[in-house]
Motif scaffolding. Structure first.
Motif: not given
Lengths: 329, 513, 356
Positions: C161-175
């Motif tokens: 299941l692929t998503i495109n969500s910046d806030p969610y992505k930040a949990i993994g790769v945000g700074h």
């Protein structure tokens, strides 16, 4: 008079409760089969049962080895990886052109050797089986990819013969040689557990290892032996799997240890050790196989339902063991 | 009685563990056809000597001979094969196997490597018949009582054609009838020429069966004596090595005045409290400052009563009043809420947490009562712990070492401290003096008396009638899981009277019901 | 025995001595292989470097292992955490994928709450099986380990299941403050758990329950509640780790997310010196163990060895660390090395169990 009072302290009924889980598994198996037969006409064909054995022969052999380990109160997480490693080594050596007989011998030696080593570490250094066999699992899986990152096909004559040989009756029903081998392993294991000192020591150690030691039983030797046996069974399972798939693949049988443990538990062996039968394990494997067959027959259910159902069955059987109070420790 | 040649000699045995000289130049000999008691306080070296004999430990120095030949066993198996069998205090059998298998495992009758089950069962039946034990050899051992299991262990030991039978505190979980049965078997084996090494804490049993006595103290040999030439008092003297001063002083204390007890509303008033298959309904009152002794044989229901009153087991019958208001004691938490504390008889399994420190063990109950969200401030912990370590003279006095490193007596004191800092109104002590040395024992007895003088109620469970008589205002007598009598501890009551109650099974002063 | 040798012994016998040595050796080997290994660079206001990567990548493992530490300290084990990672990640991704605006912060927060909520329910299920019904932990959590994978696949319908969500992505790769956000999340979780266990009496009570459950019950501890609680905490940790794992790749794979993380987590706990038998636990040891495992994985990647083959190295490290920590092994080793000072191996045994 004293004798009488001692008699009165007997608290359990004579009906051995430890048989209840096995009987429940048998009942479940019959119900599942009944459901299959009532829903799908083709299910009543005896070949369906034979196919369950053909598809799960290697699982059965590995589960028999696991039964020994679990009876002593241990666990062997390495079996899935050892199965894969054995198949991988066989495929690799055959590709290198070694004779089939030699390959068989080598492949059948690797598993027990690893099992023996793990048993030694568990016994001599007193490290939990869980951790040691976890390391064994990593090691064997790592060896698989070390040998080759991709699948190696097997074209050896002996292997293909073993793979395609059908033993059957004139009406067309058949089993593969793997099934015969699996049943031979089951028979030898059942005899070993019931009629040899090793087998009885396995039960004794599962019941109470300290007592075993004080009664002068060879606790260490037995413990090492069960991991060696489990390694041997995993190796045989690996060979059977390579007969079945005619290849060695580095990522085959991932997570198989869970199916094996599930089959043993559903078969009524108590995970704390000391109680259970090989016969129960056969039933446990059959239950898993029949569920898979049912899900395949249904067509609308997806493969992940197998996992969910196995999880549910595990829960039911563990609850059953708990309810009838099988606890020796 | 004794032949001219000992079957077993141990000469100049020394064995050290780090920091401890467990055995120092100890001699021991055992003649065929005798029961020889090995006596000593905790830490005297009895169990080390037995473990050296049976090959569990090697020796640092010294010689063991069997039938005049020097031997050195590499483990219990070798010792057994040479004719030295051991039965331990805790039944060391496998409860998941059948009775027959437990007797024969490791040396099952076989044909061509296959176990002959029929033959095994037949021989097991014959062997048990010799011990007068009529049980189903096919049944799982776990379905029988501990006493039966002990007998099965002995059956196993004597089947090995043992010439030396070591019985390491086999009687500690048996009741009087079972002990008598065991002694009958022991005498028979002795008459058959087997040498029996018998370890027990019960002096009466020693004088009841032993021919000779060897006394150890602090890892050294005190001496070997014929039982008939060693009065009980000198035996105790030799064991504790301090002229009995402590004991005598305690003996000089006057008996508790029963009038001090029972007055006003009882602190705890239970009516017809019971639990199926554990203890028949009983009624009991305990007043502030009263010590109620609970006497009875092992397995008579003493521990069950204590556990019901603490909520460790749940009663399925009866009612409870605390300070006159009805309530129930369904869990330990509920009981603690009513100001009840409980020291289990099973110190190691149900008392201490071995790897936690003395301090943590002491504050455990108080902290549990406060809940994990309200930690006891460290300074308060240290204060409390220091006070009780000093008051109970817990040794070593370092509160930060793991409690598992302490001796049994000191562990018991840690448990007492755990409850004392919760300032309970009723303290239930289940065999608080069992298995600890006499010094610690008298300290604990004195403490109980002091606590009661300070207004605390105590339910004191003990197997030793003298102890119960000395400490209690009132004595409840248990028999066959029933409370058969409650005696006010006045001048008429003595050990014989309690024994009579136990034997007769009827209360002389009536059971309130 | 002189004071100096005694001091040396105390050092080498400290339960974290050998894990630290292995970690240092690994770092040194990396540096020798690739001298730039230790360098950290500032790029676009973010710090980059192998060490930072190791910290970032070990965050999910640290989270899971912290929860696991508490479970193991009570004498239990939680095999279901990998499946829980997959389930919580799958639920969060599924919810976000159904949103019209995948970047809406509110939607992501709801997704996280949903994923966490389901994980808590499943943690409570484990807790009930162990604490109320009294099933052995290894078996009770095996149920969800097996069935949970199926549930995760059911949620994603067997797809990735692929998503495109910046806030969610930040949990993994945000700074955050030049460092990866994941490090802060793991750090916050560690501090929170440390505070909850050591500032209150929870740690003592967990150790008491793990050390002797019967004695704890009779001391008035509500063991069942504590046991229940640690499985819920473990599930919550797994859920956060699951978010991180799925956020890293912006997709949820019911089959692969969090695969084997339970085994790595158990390893981290054991390497960190907490006994599988329960009792004394060490959170800092667990974090060290997790870092050691991640460093090993990174090392293997950096040296261009196939990731599966890294399992070989993991096997070696597991056995090495466990052997070194095993009293039985030490006793043998010490006896062979110093036959004259025979008493030492035996005394050390009881002390081994107790962290300083």
């Amino acid at each position: 008079m004293t004798t009488l009072s001692l008699m009165a302290t007997r608290t359990w009924s004579r009906l051995p409760r430890r048989h209840v889980p096995v009987l429940a598994t048998l009942l479940l198996l019959l119900v599942l089969y009944g459901v299959g037969v009532s829903q799908y006409r083709a299910f009543s064909n005896i070949q369906v049962i034979f196919n369950v054995f053909i598809d799960n022969g290697f699982l059965l052999v590995v589960a028999v080895g696991m039964t020994f380990v679990i009876l002593t109160g241990g666990i062997d997480l390495s079996v899935g990886s050892v199965v894969a490693m054995t198949a991988m080594v066989s495929a690799f050596l055959l590709r290198e052109g070694l004779p089939a007989a030699l390959v068989l011998v080598i492949a059948l030696l690797i598993g027990p050797t690893l099992g023996f080593l793990m048993g030694c570490v568990i016994h001599f250094f007193d490290i939990q089986p869980f951790i040691v066999t976890l390391a064994g699992m990593f090691f064997a899986r790592g060896m698989c990819t070390f040998i080759s990152g991709s699948s190696i096909p097997i074209s050896d004559g002996f292997w293909t013969r073993m793979s395609q040989q059908r033993i059957g009756n004139p009406s067309g029903n058949f089993v593969s040689i793997s099934v015969i081998i699996a049943f031979a392993v089951v028979a030898v294991a059942a005899y070993t557990l019931a009629y040899t000192r090793l087998g009885r020591n396995v039960y004794a150690i599962g019941g109470n290892p300290q007592s075993g030691l004080l009664m002068g039983l060879p606790v260490g030797r037995t413990r090492i032996a069960v991991y060696t046996i489990s390694g041997l069974c995993a190796a045989i399972g690996g060979i059977l799997l390579s007969f079945y798939t005619l290849s060695g693949a580095p990522l085959i049988a991932v997570g198989m240890e869970l199916d094996v443990i599930a089959a043993v538990v559903i078969g009524g062996t108590v995970l704390t050790g000391g109680s259970g039968y090989v016969f129960g394990t056969v039933l446990g494997v059959l239950v898993l196989g029949v569920i898979q067959t049912l899900i395949t027959f249904d067509g609308s259910l997806n493969s992940w339902w197998t996992k969910i159902v196995i999880g549910g069955l595990l829960f039911a059987f563990i609850l059953l063991q708990r309810l009838i109070g099988i606890r020796y420790k | 009685m004794t032949g001219s040649h000992p079957v077993l000699t141990m000469t100049g045995i020394s064995k050290s563990f780090p920091g401890v000289r467990a055995l120092d130049n100890v001699d021991f000999r055992l003649f065929p056809g005798e029961v020889h008691a090995l006596m000593g306080e905790n830490g005297a070296g009895k169990s080390t000597l037995i473990k050296v004999l049976t090959g569990v430990y090697g020796t640092d120095r010294g010689i063991v001979t069997l039938d005049g030949e020097q031997v050195s066993f590499a483990g219990p198996m070798q010792a057994t094969a040479a004719g030295v069998s051991t039965v331990y205090q805790e039944v060391n059998l496998c409860t998941n196997l059948s009775v027959a298998e437990n007797i024969f495992i490791g040396r099952e009758p076989r044909r061509l490597g296959a176990v002959r089950w029929g033959e095994m069962r037949r021989r097991a039946r014959a062997l048990l018949a010799r011990l007068d034990l009529d049980i189903d050899v096919n049944a799982q051992l776990g379905s029988y009582s501990l006493a039966v299991q002990q007998m099965v262990a002995i059956a196993r030991a004597i089947d090995i054609q043992a010439r030396v039978l070591v019985l390491d505190e086999p009687t500690s979980s048996l009741d009087a009838g079972e002990v008598a049965q065991l002694f009958r078997v022991m005498r028979q084996l002795r008459d058959d020429g087997i040498a029996i090494l018998f370890v027990t804490h019960f002096l009466d049993q020693v004088y009841g069966i032993a021919d000779r006595i060897t006394v150890l103290r602090n890892g050294q040999l005190v001496g070997e004596y014929a039982t008939s030439e060693l009065p009980q008092l000198s035996l105790v003297e030799k064991m504790i090595g301090k002229e009995l001063r402590v004991l005598e002083r305690l003996d000089e204390q006057p008996r508790r005045d029963p009038a001090d007890g029972a007055a006003g509303t009882p602190l705890l008033d239970v009516r017809e409290l019971g639990r199926r298959s554990a203890v028949a309904p009983f009624s009991l009152t305990i007043h502030e400052g009263e010590v109620v002794g609970l006497a009875g044989l092992l397995g008579s229901g003493r521990t069950e009563v204590a556990r019901l009153l603490f909520g460790a087991d749940r009663a399925d019958h009866g009612s409870v009043r605390v300070n006159g208001s009805p309530t129930s004691l369904r869990t330990p938490v509920a009981a603690i809420g009513h100001g009840i504390g409980f020291c289990s008889e099973n110190r190691r399994a149900e008392g201490i947490v071995t790897e936690l420190s003395v301090r943590e063990n002491i504050i455990l109950a108080l902290q549990a009562a406060r809940g994990w969200l309200r930690p006891l401030p460290r300074r308060r912990q240290d204060e409390l712990v220091e006070r009780y370590v000093r008051a109970l003279s817990i040794r070593p006095a370092d509160p930060e070492i793991p409690v598992g490193n302490l001796s049994g007596g000191n562990q018991q004191k840690v448990l007492l401290a755990r409850w004392l800092i919760t300032e309970p109104r009723l303290l239930i002590l289940d065999e608080p003096t069992r298995g600890i040395d006499i010094g610690a024992k008298t300290e604990i007895q004195r403490l109980v008396a002091e606590l009661s003088d300070g207004g605390m109620a105590v339910l004191f469970v003990s197997a030793e009638l003298e102890e119960v008589l000395r400490l209690s205002h009132k004595i409840a007598v248990m028999r066959d899981r029933e409370m058969v009598a409650q005696l006010t501890n006045d001048q008429d009551v003595d050990a014989d009277r309690i024994m009579q109650s136990i034997a007769a099974g009827a209360g002389h002063e009536g059971v309130p019901s | 025995m002189s004071n100096r040798t005694a001091g040396d012994r105390a050092l080498t016998r400290h339960r974290l001595f050998w894990p630290v040595v292995v970690l240092v050796v690994l770092l040194a080997a990396n540096t020798a292989y690739r001298p730039s290994f230790l360098s950290v660079q500032m790029r676009d206001g973010h710090l980059y470097g192998s060490l930072i990567d190791i910290l970032r990548l070990s965050a999910p493992l640290i989270l899971v292992a912290l929860g696991m530490t508490l479970v193991i300290a009570t004498g239990g084990i939680d095999l279901s955490v990998g499946s829980l990672c997959a389930i919580s990640g799958a639920i969060a991704c599924l919810y976000i994928s159904r949103q019209p605006d995948q970047n809406s912060l509110g939607g992501v927060l709801t997704a996280l709450a949903l994923g966490l909520g389901v994980a808590l329910v499943l943690g409570a299920w484990n807790g009930v099986l162990v604490a109320v019904i009294g099933i052995q932990p290894i078996i009770a959590t095996l149920i969800l380990m097996v069935a949970g994978r199926g549930l995760a696949q059911l949620i994603t319908e067997g797809q990735i299941l692929t998503i495109n969500s910046d806030p969610y992505k930040a949990i993994g790769v945000g700074h955050l403050l030049t460092l990866p956000l994941a490090i802060f999340v793991a750090l916050a979780a560690a501090l929170l758990i440390a505070a909850v266990t050591r500032r209150t009496a929870l740690g003592l009570i967990i150790e008491s329950v793990g050390g002797n459950a019967q004695a704890s019950r009779l001391a008035g501890i509500r063991s069942a509640r504590i046991t229940f609680l640690v499985y819920v905490i473990s599930a919550a940790c797994a859920a956060v780790a699951g978010f991180m794992i799925t956020a890293n790749v912006s997709s949820a794979d019911g089959n692969a997310a969090g695969l084997w993380v339970e085994l790595d987590a158990i390893l981290a706990v054991v390497i960190g010196g907490t006994s599988l038998a329960g009792g004394r636990f060490s959170l800092s040891g667990t974090i060290l163990g997790a870092l050691l495992i991640q460093t090993l994985t990174t090392t293997v990647y950096a040296m261009n060895i196939s990731p599966q083959t890294s399992l070989l190295f993991k096997a070696v490290v597991v056995i090495a660390v466990c052997l070194i920590q095993a009293p039985g092994f030490r006793a043998r080793f010490a006896r062979r090395r110093a036959p004259a000072s025979a008493p030492a191996p035996v005394t050390e045994q009881p002390k081994e169990q107790v962290p300083a």
